[in-house]
Design a protein around this motif. Structure first.
Motif, mmCIF file in Angstrom:
data_model
loop_
_atom_site.group_PDB
_atom_site.id
_atom_site.type_symbol
_atom_site.label_atom_id
_atom_site.label_comp_id
_atom_site.label_asym_id
_atom_site.label_seq_id
_atom_site.Cartn_x
_atom_site.Cartn_y
_atom_site.Cartn_z
ATOM 1 N N GLU A 37 0.816 -1.211 0.000
ATOM 2 C CA GLU A 37 0.000 0.000 0.000
ATOM 3 C C GLU A 37 0.851 1.262 0.000
ATOM 4 O O GLU A 37 0.631 2.178 -0.799
ATOM 5 C CB GLU A 37 -0.947 -0.009 1.206
ATOM 6 C CG GLU A 37 -2.023 -1.091 1.089
ATOM 7 C CD GLU A 37 -2.850 -1.262 2.352
ATOM 8 O OE1 GLU A 37 -3.863 -1.973 2.295
ATOM 9 O OE2 GLU A 37 -2.482 -0.674 3.397
ATOM 10 N N ASP A 38 1.843 1.301 0.872
ATOM 11 C CA ASP A 38 2.693 2.492 0.931
ATOM 12 C C ASP A 38 3.483 2.682 -0.359
ATOM 13 O O ASP A 38 3.668 3.809 -0.824
ATOM 14 C CB ASP A 38 3.653 2.399 2.126
ATOM 15 C CG ASP A 38 2.952 2.635 3.446
ATOM 16 O OD1 ASP A 38 1.883 3.276 3.455
ATOM 17 O OD2 ASP A 38 3.467 2.175 4.489
ATOM 18 N N TYR A 39 3.931 1.583 -0.932
ATOM 19 C CA TYR A 39 4.719 1.694 -2.166
ATOM 20 C C TYR A 39 3.865 2.210 -3.330
ATOM 21 O O TYR A 39 4.264 3.143 -4.018
ATOM 22 C CB TYR A 39 5.371 0.344 -2.509
ATOM 23 C CG TYR A 39 6.757 0.188 -1.919
ATOM 24 C CD1 TYR A 39 6.931 0.039 -0.544
ATOM 25 C CD2 TYR A 39 7.897 0.199 -2.717
ATOM 26 C CE1 TYR A 39 8.201 -0.100 0.010
ATOM 27 C CE2 TYR A 39 9.169 0.059 -2.162
ATOM 28 C CZ TYR A 39 9.315 -0.087 -0.805
ATOM 29 O OH TYR A 39 10.575 -0.229 -0.259
ATOM 30 N N ALA A 128 -0.913 9.119 10.896
ATOM 31 C CA ALA A 128 -1.724 8.641 9.769
ATOM 32 C C ALA A 128 -0.974 7.578 8.974
ATOM 33 O O ALA A 128 -1.568 6.602 8.511
ATOM 34 C CB ALA A 128 -2.120 9.800 8.859
ATOM 35 N N GLU A 129 0.323 7.758 8.836
ATOM 36 C CA GLU A 129 1.112 6.821 8.035
ATOM 37 C C GLU A 129 1.039 5.399 8.577
ATOM 38 O O GLU A 129 1.138 4.422 7.833
ATOM 39 C CB GLU A 129 2.562 7.297 7.950
ATOM 40 C CG GLU A 129 3.365 6.649 6.844
ATOM 41 C CD GLU A 129 2.691 6.826 5.494
ATOM 42 O OE1 GLU A 129 2.129 5.824 5.010
ATOM 43 O OE2 GLU A 129 2.709 7.923 4.940
ATOM 44 N N GLY A 130 0.874 5.259 9.874
ATOM 45 C CA GLY A 130 0.747 3.922 10.452
ATOM 46 C C GLY A 130 -0.687 3.499 10.653
ATOM 47 O O GLY A 130 -1.074 2.362 10.348
ATOM 48 N N VAL A 131 -1.496 4.432 11.141
ATOM 49 C CA VAL A 131 -2.890 4.122 11.487
ATOM 50 C C VAL A 131 -3.709 3.690 10.276
ATOM 51 O O VAL A 131 -4.533 2.771 10.354
ATOM 52 C CB VAL A 131 -3.550 5.336 12.181
ATOM 53 C CG1 VAL A 131 -5.054 5.170 12.257
ATOM 54 C CG2 VAL A 131 -2.953 5.547 13.566
ATOM 55 N N GLU A 132 -3.461 4.352 9.143
ATOM 56 C CA GLU A 132 -4.253 4.104 7.931
ATOM 57 C C GLU A 132 -4.454 2.622 7.617
ATOM 58 O O GLU A 132 -5.507 2.221 7.146
ATOM 59 C CB GLU A 132 -3.609 4.797 6.729
ATOM 60 C CG GLU A 132 -2.175 4.354 6.493
ATOM 61 C CD GLU A 132 -1.571 4.919 5.204
ATOM 62 O OE1 GLU A 132 -2.296 5.460 4.360
ATOM 63 O OE2 GLU A 132 -0.327 4.798 5.050
ATOM 64 N N HIS A 133 -3.439 1.826 7.890
ATOM 65 C CA HIS A 133 -3.507 0.409 7.510
ATOM 66 C C HIS A 133 -4.352 -0.441 8.448
ATOM 67 O O HIS A 133 -4.532 -1.630 8.227
ATOM 68 C CB HIS A 133 -2.087 -0.174 7.432
ATOM 69 C CG HIS A 133 -1.152 0.656 6.623
ATOM 70 N ND1 HIS A 133 -1.123 0.634 5.248
ATOM 71 C CD2 HIS A 133 -0.231 1.573 7.002
ATOM 72 C CE1 HIS A 133 -0.202 1.490 4.813
ATOM 73 N NE2 HIS A 133 0.359 2.074 5.863
ATOM 74 N N HIS A 134 -4.803 0.168 9.527
ATOM 75 C CA HIS A 134 -5.507 -0.606 10.543
ATOM 76 C C HIS A 134 -6.905 -0.081 10.828
ATOM 77 O O HIS A 134 -7.483 -0.400 11.860
ATOM 78 C CB HIS A 134 -4.679 -0.635 11.822
ATOM 79 C CG HIS A 134 -3.333 -1.259 11.640
ATOM 80 N ND1 HIS A 134 -3.147 -2.629 11.644
ATOM 81 C CD2 HIS A 134 -2.119 -0.714 11.399
ATOM 82 C CE1 HIS A 134 -1.868 -2.889 11.431
ATOM 83 N NE2 HIS A 134 -1.226 -1.750 11.269
ATOM 84 N N ARG B 23 8.910 9.853 8.921
ATOM 85 C CA ARG B 23 7.580 9.303 9.226
ATOM 86 C C ARG B 23 7.567 7.798 9.033
ATOM 87 O O ARG B 23 7.104 7.054 9.894
ATOM 88 C CB ARG B 23 6.528 9.948 8.317
ATOM 89 C CG ARG B 23 6.280 11.402 8.620
ATOM 90 C CD ARG B 23 5.288 11.978 7.617
ATOM 91 N NE ARG B 23 5.475 13.417 7.501
ATOM 92 C CZ ARG B 23 5.293 14.124 6.386
ATOM 93 N NH1 ARG B 23 4.904 13.515 5.274
ATOM 94 N NH2 ARG B 23 5.486 15.425 6.392
ATOM 95 N N PHE B 24 8.059 7.363 7.890
ATOM 96 C CA PHE B 24 8.078 5.919 7.636
ATOM 97 C C PHE B 24 8.977 5.208 8.640
ATOM 98 O O PHE B 24 8.702 4.075 9.046
ATOM 99 C CB PHE B 24 8.523 5.639 6.199
ATOM 100 C CG PHE B 24 7.468 5.921 5.166
ATOM 101 C CD1 PHE B 24 6.306 5.148 5.116
ATOM 102 C CD2 PHE B 24 7.619 6.944 4.250
ATOM 103 C CE1 PHE B 24 5.328 5.400 4.161
ATOM 104 C CE2 PHE B 24 6.641 7.200 3.298
ATOM 105 C CZ PHE B 24 5.495 6.435 3.251
ATOM 106 N N GLY B 25 10.042 5.884 9.030
ATOM 107 C CA GLY B 25 10.922 5.301 10.048
ATOM 108 C C GLY B 25 10.181 5.063 11.355
ATOM 109 O O GLY B 25 10.352 4.024 11.996
HETATM 110 MN MN LIG Z 1 1.378 3.927 5.644
#
Ligand SMILES: [Mn+2]
Ligand SMILES: [Mn+2]
Ligand SMILES: [Mn+2]
Ligand SMILES: [Mn+2]
Lengths: 152, 152
Positions: A37-39, A128-134, B23-25
């Motif tokens: 998804e991120d890629y 958001a970068e982490g939460v979005e996937h969950h 952020r990704f880190g």
């Molecule tokens: Mn993400």
DNA sequence: CACAAATTTTAGCCATGGCAACAAATTTGA
DNA sequence: TCAAATTTGTTGCCATGGCTAAAATTTGTG
């Protein structure tokens, strides 16, 4: 030994094992798709902003080595999300492009929701970068409704 | 080719590469600690609810094989979060217990927040299990404030 | 053109967390 | 008691996503 006072326990008793297992299973599933998804999201952004997406860009923006990017791209290619020819810039397949669109929408909703409840911009970007996937579809709809209601 | 109409693009231009990499880190960091967090949390719950935590319980509640549980426990032991002797039930170290407390608090805040904005219980349970690991302290405080303000 | 620089690919290493299969220990119950 | 069932541990396999180092290709400059 297992006779607790019949008070309403905080939560103590974990729920039904199978239910709980299903929840953790969902989280593991999310992790499976997270990288993809991120890629695709970033590749789509780069193509839109710069006309092309190169390994170097992904490497610097993800903060990982170009070797890592290459390996992930190989997987995404194998899975039909990315189409790439050797030494050339990266492209998304139709499927990859569709996934990117969905992910960007979702990402933006999560980000905007966080902003709308008062989270500072850069913190919102990070979370958001982490939460979005969950975040489930249901929760996403609630986020969206909240944003709509609270925008001036 | 890169001359877009000068309109206010949605977001198109990804931000500064280094910022984005940070952020990704952060997300990758969260993934590093995620397993440990879920394990100590569940171990603490099991000890509280059943007096002990056994490999079998973790296996069935996480929905993974006991071999996997064993491997993770070995790591947590190595990292000083879990103390275990062969064929005996599992214990948390002081450090593990502290981590468990923090994680349970955080988990509960995320869960209660989702409930308070209208997410159905089981959906909230699922989402919280993943989201909890990606919520910053700042956002958590905002969640907490929101819950306090909206509880009847 | 020729050569240097930048980019991409490849190879080989590591840690994590999945699994199945088999081995060992403990607990249960007849 | 002691055999069967359960639980725990071990081994060896796999995929993912990190890394460094070296090789191959493309790009850019003189
Ligand atoms: Mn993400
Ligand atoms: Mn994203
Ligand atoms: Mn969790
Ligand atoms: Mn949790």
């Amino acid at each position: 030994m297992s006779k607790k006072p019949a008070e309403t326990q905080k939560s103590a008793i974990p729920d039904d094992p199978e239910l709980q297992a299903q929840r953790f299973g969902r989280v593991r599933e999310a992790h499976q798709t997270e990288t993809a998804e991120d890629y695709v999201e970033l590749i789509a952004d780069l193509i839109e902003a710069q006309g092309e997406a190169r390994v170097v860009d992904l490497s610097s923006r993800f903060g990982v080595s170009h070797a890592t990017v290459n390996k992930v791209i190989a997987r995404l290619n194998r899975e039909g999300l990315v189409s790439n020819r050797k030494y050339r810039s990266l492209f998304l397949t139709d499927e990859g492009r569709e996934l990117a669109v969905r992910c960007k929408e979702r990402h933006l909703i999560v980000f905007n929701f966080l902003r709308s409840i008062g989270v500072p911009e850069e913190i919102a970007e990070i979370d958001a970068e982490g939460v979005e996937h969950h975040v489930s579809e249901e929760t996403l709809k609630i986020f969206q409704a909240y944003i709509s209601k609270h925008k001036k």
